[in-house]
Write a protein that holds these residues in place. Sequence first.
Motif, short mmCIF file in Angstrom:
data_model
loop_
_atom_site.label_atom_id
_atom_site.label_comp_id
_atom_site.label_asym_id
_atom_site.label_seq_id
_atom_site.Cartn_x
_atom_site.Cartn_y
_atom_site.Cartn_z
N VAL A 2 29.63 35.07 35.05
CA VAL A 2 30.68 35.20 36.04
C VAL A 2 30.18 36.06 37.21
CG1 VAL A 2 32.99 36.08 36.46
CG2 VAL A 2 32.48 34.91 34.32
N GLN A 3 30.37 35.57 38.41
CA GLN A 3 29.90 36.30 39.58
C GLN A 3 30.87 36.13 40.74
OE1 GLN A 3 25.95 35.20 40.90
NE2 GLN A 3 25.60 37.20 41.83
N LEU A 4 31.12 37.23 41.45
CA LEU A 4 31.93 37.22 42.67
C LEU A 4 31.11 37.91 43.76
CD1 LEU A 4 35.35 38.40 41.17
CD2 LEU A 4 34.71 36.07 41.76
N VAL A 5 30.99 37.25 44.90
CA VAL A 5 30.19 37.80 46.00
C VAL A 5 31.04 37.84 47.26
CG1 VAL A 5 28.13 37.55 47.39
CG2 VAL A 5 28.07 36.90 44.97
N ALA A 24 33.05 32.56 44.25
CA ALA A 24 33.05 32.73 42.80
C ALA A 24 32.15 31.71 42.13
CB ALA A 24 34.47 32.58 42.28
N SER A 25 31.58 32.11 41.01
CA SER A 25 30.77 31.20 40.21
C SER A 25 30.82 31.66 38.75
CB SER A 25 29.32 31.16 40.71
OG SER A 25 28.74 32.44 40.64
N GLY A 26 30.51 30.71 37.85
CA GLY A 26 30.43 31.05 36.43
C GLY A 26 31.73 30.92 35.67
N PHE A 27 32.79 30.49 36.33
CA PHE A 27 34.05 30.24 35.65
C PHE A 27 34.81 29.17 36.42
CE2 PHE A 27 37.01 32.54 38.47
CZ PHE A 27 36.14 33.36 39.18
N THR A 28 35.90 28.68 35.80
CA THR A 28 36.68 27.61 36.43
C THR A 28 37.61 28.22 37.46
OG1 THR A 28 36.58 26.39 34.35
CG2 THR A 28 38.15 25.63 36.01
N PHE A 29 37.16 28.20 38.70
CA PHE A 29 37.86 28.90 39.78
C PHE A 29 39.27 28.38 39.97
CE2 PHE A 29 38.11 31.55 43.42
CZ PHE A 29 38.75 30.83 44.42
N ASP A 102 38.17 39.69 34.08
CA ASP A 102 37.80 41.08 34.37
C ASP A 102 36.54 41.13 35.22
OD1 ASP A 102 36.91 44.11 32.54
OD2 ASP A 102 38.13 43.82 34.34
N ALA A 103 36.47 40.26 36.20
CA ALA A 103 35.28 40.15 37.04
C ALA A 103 35.54 40.82 38.40
CB ALA A 103 34.91 38.69 37.24
#
Length: 114
Positions: A2-5, A24-29, A102-103
């Motif tokens: 999970v990543q947020l930039v 966002a990446s790594g989860f179902t946005f 919790d990202a």
Amino acid sequence: QVQLVESGGGLVQPGGSLRLSCVASGFTFNVANMRWYRQAPGKQRELVAQIDRIASITNYADSVKGRFTISRDNAKNTVYLQMNSLKPEDTAVYYCNAPSWDAWGQGTQVTVSS
């Protein structure tokens, strides 16, 4: 992973505008509620705005109502924070958050000063 930039922060004069982005990446946005927080020096982290997964419900802190707008583009896995009529008290590090995972992003600095 999970990543947020976040991006889009900077120095702006009072009364100016900025638009923050969070990719966002790594989860179902498109099933995720999303939030923007901010933290000023010496202060607790504050919830600024939140948006539900289909952008049908938005909520704002009283201090930013009428000036900030949260939005999202699920096709781009991106949430935005449009900030208008900025004030010196809006100066803070702004963070993107996906509460169900919790990202948190790394934060982007917004400084409002003449």
